[in-house]
Enzyme design. Structure first.
Site, PDB file in Angstrom:
ATOM      1  N   SER A 131     -51.727  -3.890  28.461  1.00 27.60           N
ATOM      2  CA  SER A 131     -52.087  -4.600  29.452  1.00 27.60           C
ATOM      3  C   SER A 131     -51.312  -5.954  29.650  1.00 27.60           C
ATOM      4  CB  SER A 131     -53.673  -4.991  29.130  1.00 27.60           C
ATOM      5  OG  SER A 131     -54.305  -6.102  29.816  1.00 27.60           O
ATOM      6  N   TYR A 144     -58.918  -9.066  22.107  1.00 26.91           N
ATOM      7  CA  TYR A 144     -58.493  -7.976  22.982  1.00 26.91           C
ATOM      8  C   TYR A 144     -56.954  -8.270  23.322  1.00 26.91           C
ATOM      9  CZ  TYR A 144     -57.400  -5.096  27.265  1.00 26.91           C
ATOM     10  OH  TYR A 144     -56.946  -4.084  28.021  1.00 26.91           O
TER      11      TYR A 144
END
Length: 250
Positions: A131, A144
């Site tokens: 990501s 995250y």
């Protein structure tokens, strides 16, 4: 003719499911791996692949997956992962952090480790679905972002460690993707909050867009390694610069 084997973790939904379909269309026999048996069995039947129930946080499951895939794996897509919550560090739920590190980092690493002999034998390619959160942090996502940064660092180390071996090491790093479950899981099933992530954004990335990128990296000639492919929708210039038409925000 025998089809080359591709293993896709997290194949029960989202990017993983789209990737399994895409690789099958490219001629691979896809081993669809995920925790939800019924979903991957349906997918495997659809694409003429195989289903293996696997929780990447369980060593026994990962070992069974590698054994089921066989002695040669042409492509491993370590996709299983995800985000949980949006709490700031001051209020962080560390059980969520542990779960994210277990799936995004340790789960990916253990899957790679278990499949590596078969990848070497096939001169294969490892693709992780990271990501842009692993490159640039943002508020409410320390857990995250930290997990994806760790996954990114792991892949850079792995590429150096395998420099003299016939295995390619690739990262796909998407920005805003409108998938069927990612935001819903992050907001613990709150569909209204999940929908707001995409409000006003014309044409966010789809899970099929990311699957196309994964397939591109996986099917390049053997001497071509896509080290890192950052992909965002046109509306997203950077993590904090997202154009929303309804609010006229830039």
């Amino acid at each position: 003719m025998t089809r080359p084997i591709a293993v896709v973790t997290g194949a029960s939904s989202g990017i993983g499911r789209a990737t399994a379909r895409k690789l099958a269309s490219e001629g691979f026999e896809v081993v669809c791996a995920a925790r939800r048996t019924e979903r991957i069995e349906e997918l495997a039947a659809e694409i003429d692949g195989r289903a293996v129930t696997c929780d990447v946080t369980k060593a026994a499951d990962v070992g069974a997956l590698a054994e089921a895939a066989g002695e040669q794996i042409a492509v491993l897509v370590a996709n299983a992962g995800g985000a949980l919550g949006t709490d700031p560090v001051a209020d962080a739920n560390f059980d969520d952090w542990r779960a994210m590190f277990e799936t995004n980092v340790i789960g990916a690493a253990s899957t790679i480790q278990a499949c590596l002999p078969a990848l070497r034998a096939a001169h294969g390619v490892i693709v992780t679905v990271g990501s842009t959160a692993g490159l640039v942090s943002y508020e409410g996502a320390a857990g995250y972002c930290g997990a994806k940064a760790a996954e990114h660092a792991m892949m850079m180390s792995l590429r150096l460690e395998l420099w003299d071996q016939p295995v390619r090491v690739c990262e796909i790093l998407p920005g805003l993707v409108e998938s069927d479950e990612f935001s819903l899981v992050r907001f613990r099933g709150d569909a209204e909050k999940a929908a707001k992530v995409y409000t006003g954004v014309r044409n966010p990335l789809s899970q099929e867009d990311v699957a196309d990128c994964i397939a591109f990296a996986a099917t390049c000639p053997e001497h071509v390694n896509i080290d890192q492919l950052v992909v965002r929708p046109r509306a997203q210039a950077a993590a904090h610069k997202l154009y929303r038409e309804d609010a006229q925000e830039r």
